[in-house]
Motif scaffolding. Structure first.
Motif, short mmCIF file in Angstrom:
data_model
loop_
_atom_site.label_atom_id
_atom_site.label_comp_id
_atom_site.label_asym_id
_atom_site.label_seq_id
_atom_site.Cartn_x
_atom_site.Cartn_y
_atom_site.Cartn_z
N PRO A 113 1.09 -1.26 -0.15
CA PRO A 113 -0.10 0.43 0.23
C PRO A 113 1.19 1.59 0.20
O PRO A 113 2.01 1.20 0.93
CB PRO A 113 -0.53 0.17 1.46
CG PRO A 113 -0.44 -1.46 1.66
CD PRO A 113 0.51 -2.21 1.03
N ILE A 114 0.60 2.52 -0.92
CA ILE A 114 1.42 3.97 -1.16
C ILE A 114 -0.18 4.53 -0.07
O ILE A 114 -0.99 4.67 -0.01
CB ILE A 114 1.31 3.83 -2.34
CG1 ILE A 114 2.19 2.87 -2.59
CG2 ILE A 114 1.95 5.03 -2.42
CD1 ILE A 114 2.50 3.51 -4.42
N ALA A 115 1.24 5.08 0.64
CA ALA A 115 0.73 6.44 1.60
C ALA A 115 0.52 7.75 1.00
O ALA A 115 -0.04 8.53 0.87
CB ALA A 115 0.99 5.78 3.23
N ASP A 116 1.83 8.40 0.52
CA ASP A 116 1.56 8.93 -0.43
C ASP A 116 2.21 9.46 -2.01
O ASP A 116 3.78 8.98 -1.75
CB ASP A 116 3.13 10.37 1.00
CG ASP A 116 3.36 11.58 0.17
OD1 ASP A 116 2.23 11.94 -1.00
OD2 ASP A 116 4.51 12.27 0.08
N ASP A 117 1.08 9.34 -2.45
CA ASP A 117 1.78 9.39 -4.54
C ASP A 117 1.90 11.30 -4.51
O ASP A 117 2.35 10.93 -6.30
CB ASP A 117 1.03 8.81 -4.43
CG ASP A 117 0.89 8.56 -6.30
OD1 ASP A 117 1.53 8.50 -6.67
OD2 ASP A 117 -0.26 8.75 -7.29
N GLN A 118 2.04 12.10 -3.52
CA GLN A 118 2.21 13.52 -4.13
C GLN A 118 4.06 13.66 -4.23
O GLN A 118 4.59 14.73 -5.30
CB GLN A 118 1.95 13.99 -2.77
CG GLN A 118 0.33 13.27 -3.14
CD GLN A 118 -0.81 13.67 -4.51
OE1 GLN A 118 -0.27 14.29 -4.72
NE2 GLN A 118 -1.32 12.73 -4.19
N ASN A 119 4.73 12.88 -3.22
CA ASN A 119 6.07 13.45 -2.72
C ASN A 119 6.68 12.57 -2.96
O ASN A 119 6.46 10.70 -2.24
CB ASN A 119 5.95 14.07 -1.60
CG ASN A 119 5.00 15.09 -1.36
OD1 ASN A 119 5.13 16.35 -2.37
ND2 ASN A 119 3.92 15.13 -0.64
N SER A 120 7.91 12.52 -3.54
CA SER A 120 9.81 11.74 -3.35
C SER A 120 9.85 11.75 -2.26
O SER A 120 10.20 13.09 -1.52
CB SER A 120 10.07 11.48 -4.89
OG SER A 120 10.54 12.83 -5.16
N LEU A 121 10.37 10.80 -1.33
CA LEU A 121 11.52 10.74 -0.80
C LEU A 121 12.88 11.61 -1.07
O LEU A 121 13.52 11.02 -1.47
CB LEU A 121 11.73 9.15 -0.50
CG LEU A 121 11.92 8.58 1.46
CD1 LEU A 121 10.65 8.89 2.02
CD2 LEU A 121 12.08 7.14 1.39
N ARG A 122 12.64 12.15 -0.19
CA ARG A 122 14.16 13.35 0.00
C ARG A 122 14.59 13.72 1.82
O ARG A 122 14.04 12.93 2.28
CB ARG A 122 13.49 14.72 0.03
CG ARG A 122 12.39 15.09 -0.99
CD ARG A 122 12.13 16.55 -1.25
NE ARG A 122 11.55 16.74 -2.72
CZ ARG A 122 10.19 16.46 -2.61
NH1 ARG A 122 9.00 16.97 -1.73
NH2 ARG A 122 9.70 16.43 -3.79
N ALA A 123 16.39 13.75 0.96
CA ALA A 123 17.15 13.52 2.65
C ALA A 123 16.28 15.17 2.75
O ALA A 123 17.26 16.30 2.15
CB ALA A 123 18.60 13.64 2.52
N GLY A 124 16.05 15.66 3.30
CA GLY A 124 15.56 17.36 4.32
C GLY A 124 14.38 17.41 3.53
O GLY A 124 14.13 17.20 2.32
N GLU A 125 13.86 19.25 3.60
CA GLU A 125 12.95 19.31 3.02
C GLU A 125 13.01 19.77 1.32
O GLU A 125 12.15 20.16 0.56
CB GLU A 125 11.96 20.05 4.06
CG GLU A 125 10.63 20.78 3.41
CD GLU A 125 10.16 21.42 4.60
OE1 GLU A 125 9.38 21.67 5.87
OE2 GLU A 125 10.31 22.65 4.60
#
Ligand code: HDE
Length: 694
Positions: free
Chosen positions: A33-45
């Motif tokens: 299951p995917i919780a967030d399909d809007q943002n990729s995973l980043r190191a820091g904002e």
């Protein structure tokens, strides 16, 4: 999950594969299951993206590989599901199960196509149309891969890459798209006289059909029927559209290519969605060896047809297309037709083009669909059981149980087993020298070109002359134009040669290459009425024809309602076009607008009606799009009707009220004469259309 319009076929192999995501959770392709399909995973904002973001990587990677190679020819196509039913058993001629039982509805998938253009090219270009049918029979899939013309450009498969390289966009600049009007095509064809007959068909109105639903189909090659005793009968296949055969006019076809490049695809889709299921009757010309030997042409030569006047076409069954695909890619793009897909009771002849095709279609699927398991893709899978010892390969979908994947075997009881009912080739005695040779019986390239030309009506001849003049004018190298006229057209007809030469500003050639062979002896005809479209069109139906009603605020709502009711009763599709969407202020009740005038040009309609209503007519007279609409419909010889003061718009557009196919007046009489005019398809005797500036 199920679709609304169900095929008449008893079962559908695609059902288990249909996926409906309504009401489900978004997951990765492995089900996480995917919780967030809007943002990729980043190191820091505001930092870099992380390699561990499997959701991002999987999504992008899949997207990167969404495309497969388009078909090397026939890339642009549209498909539909349906079924075929034979009228009565043909057991005397063939043991093909689907042609033996009139109670069986055999599921089919059909793909129509153009030949030269790429996948996104326009539908209405001048081209041959592909007409490929996959029958999912109880004894395996049978693919009848034909065209809307009964002959082909070349006689031997070894010339196919040359022909296709010549007709496709030129290699240095990839122009022109989806058009034969360029140097390489006429260079090849001018040097290849066997193409003359089919190029003539390509210049005829057959190459610009009004609708895919309104064109004929042909198997082209001579095939064999084999009955239960192994007796062979030659067979040519024909598809005859129940609606009749109709074409666009060239100016219209070019404009539609810009205004609605999906014109044929949309027309097919909408007809099926509306329940006006397209139908064709399957016809066969059957004959024996003695008959074949009596002809003045070789039945193995795919540049020749058998005139219907020599061997009548017997109608043996009907195909109905009643369901649109769910997924263009999964069905229409992935469908893999192969001429080698035949069933017991149908066999090949030694036509050298067909023999080459039997390799090519099977082969091309490997690079198009990625490996040898393309027959397992749902749209290609047989709907009868299929078992063999083929194993593994890319995208293997089956989990074969058991240890024995070879034959003979004792571990698996020697299954799967051969069957005495299985496919058997015709027992043909072959005895000859191994040679690269073209038979003498293939060397007469002009008799049937002349037969086609002589069978056309005057109007159709004019259209062919215009088409050649148009295409050859686009050829930049004078020597190629001149050679085509001198070596090809001069061997077909004097008038054709003279008129095309005049359009090209060249002298009428007095000499040129002589035909390679004298006219052979044997049975043929001088003209074949069946080869003319105009002579064979029904003129009593307006079913599925598209009619525009031009309206504006102040229109006479009652006139629209009455005309709409009459046209709809007759089976037509009616749209109200107006300067704005929503509804119109109208006398006698509000009128709902279907489309804005600027979005729907006259070229996508078969006829136009202008209702009465002083304010509405005045608004349309002041609207350039409305005036152009009427004038252009007039130029394309379409039926035009005006009620009461609606005739004022015709006057503004320069349309004479007494011209052929133009009807004015009111009430039931107007509707009746309008319907009769539409049923004529075009008012060809209107005259002076060349002068109409539209
Ligand atoms: Fe084709 N043709 N063809 N062709 N053809 C293909 O197969 C080929 C010919 C036709 O909707 C390709 O799967 C050779 C005649 C149709 O998917 C390819 C020769 C006729 C379609 C191929 C011919 C056709 C194709 C490209 C001469 C009319 C579209 C993709 C020896 C009877 C099928 C594919 C669909 C497609 C080869 C001549 C009709 C490359 C080598 C004659 C309707 O295999």
């Amino acid at each position: 999950m199920a679709k609304k319009a169900r095929s008449g076929a008893s079962r559908d192999q695609l059902d288990p594969f249909r996926v409906d995501a309504r009401g489900t959770t978004l997951t990765t392709s492995t089900g996480v299951p995917i919780a967030d399909d809007q943002n990729s995973l980043r190191a820091g904002e505001r930092g870099p993206s992380l390699l561990e973001d499997f959701a991002l990587i999987e999504k992008i990677q899949h997207f990167d590989h969404e495309r497969i190679p388009e078909r090397v020819v026939h890339a642009r196509g549209s498909g539909a599901h349906g079924y075929f039913q034979v009228y009565k058993s043909l057991a005397g001629l063939t043991r093909a199960a689907f042609l033996n039982d009139p109670t069986v509805k055999t599921p089919v998938f059909v793909r129509f196509s153009t030949v030269g253009g790429s996948r996104g090219s326009a539908d209405t270009v001048r081209d041959v149309r592909g007409f490929a049918v996959k029958f999912y029979t109880s004894e395996g899939n049978y693919d009848l891969i034909g065209n809307n013309m009964p002959v082909f450009f070349i006689q031997d498969a070894i010339k196919f890459p040359d022909f296709v390289h010549a007709v496709k966009p030129e290699p240095h600049n990839e122009m022109p798209q989806a058009s034969s009007a360029h140097d390489t095509f006429y260079d090849f064809c001018g040097l290849t006289p066997e193409s003359a007959h089919t190029v003539l068909w390509l210049m005829s109105d057959r190459a610009i059909p009004r609708s895919l639903r309104m064109m004929e189909g042909f198997g082209v090659h001579t095939y064999r029927f084999l009955n239960a005793k192994g007796k062979s009968t030659y067979v040519k296949f024909h598809w005859k559209p129940v609606l009749g055969m109709y074409s666009l006019v060239w100016d219209e076809a070019q404009k539609i290519a810009g205004k609605d490049s999906d014109f044929h695809r949309r027309d097919l889709w909408e007809a099926i969605e509306s329940g006006a299921f397209p139908e064709w009757e399957l016809g066969v010309q059957t004959f024996d060896d003695a008959t074949a030997d009596s002809f003045a042409f070789d039945v193995l030569d795919p540049t020749k047809l058998i005139p219907e006047e020599l061997v009548p076409v017997r109608l043996i069954g009907k195909m109905t297309l009643d369901r649109n695909p769910d997924s263009f890619f999964a069905e229409t793009e992935q469908v893999a037709f192969c001429t080698s897909h035949v069933v017991p009771g149908i066999d090949f002849t030694n036509d050298p083009l067909l023999q080459g095709r039997n390799f090519s279609y099977q082969d091309t699927q490997l690079s198009r669909l990625g490996g040898p398991n393309f027959n397992q893709i749902p749209i290609n899978a047989a709907q009868c059981p299929f078992h063999n010892n083929q194993r593994d390969g890319h995208q293997q979908m089956q989990i074969n149980v058991g240890r024995a994947s070879y034959e003979p075997n004792s571990l698996g009881g020697n299954f799967p087993k051969e069957s005495p009912r299985g496919f058997a080739s015709f027992l043909e005695k072959i005895d000859g020298d191994k040679r690269r040779v073209r038979a003498d019986s293939f060397k007469d390239h002009f008799s049937q070109a002349q037969l086609f030309w002589n069978s056309q009506s005057e109007l159709e001849k004019q259209h062919i002359i215009s088409a050649f003049s148009f295409e050859l004018s686009k050829v930049e190298t004078p020597a190629i134009r001149e050679r085509y006229v001198a070596d090809i057209l001069r061997n077909i007809d004097g008038r054709l040669t003279a008129e095309v030469a005049a359009a090209l500003g060249m002298p009428v050639p007095k000499s040129g290459k002589a035909p390679a062979a004298a006219k052979p002896a044997g049975k043929t005809v001088k003209t074949s009425p069946a080869l003319s479209m105009i002579g064979t069109q029904p003129t009593d139906s307006i079913v599925t024809r598209k009619i525009a009603i031009l309206a504006a605020d102040g229109v006479d709502g009652a006139a629209i309602a009455a005309m709409k009711a009459a046209l709809t009763r007759a089976g037509a599709v009616v749209h109200v076009l107006a300067p704005h969407l929503g509804s119109l202020k109208a006398t006698g009740g509000a009128v709902t607008v279907d489309h804005r005038l600027v979005t729907m040009p006259s070229v996508v309609y078969d006829a136009v009606f202008v209702p009465s209503g002083k304010a509405a007519v005045a608004a349309l007279q002041a609207d350039g799009d409305a005036v152009h609409f009427v004038r252009e419909a007039f130029k394309h010889a379409k039926a035009i009707a005006a009620a009461g003061d609606g005739a004022e718009l015709l006057r503004t557009a320069g349309v004479p009220a007494n011209a052929a196919g133009v009807v004015t007046g009111g009430g039931a009489a107007l509707a009746k004469s309008f319907i009769a005019a539409i049923a004529q398809h075009r008012a060809w005797d209107r005259g002076g259309l060349q002068a109409v500036p539209a």
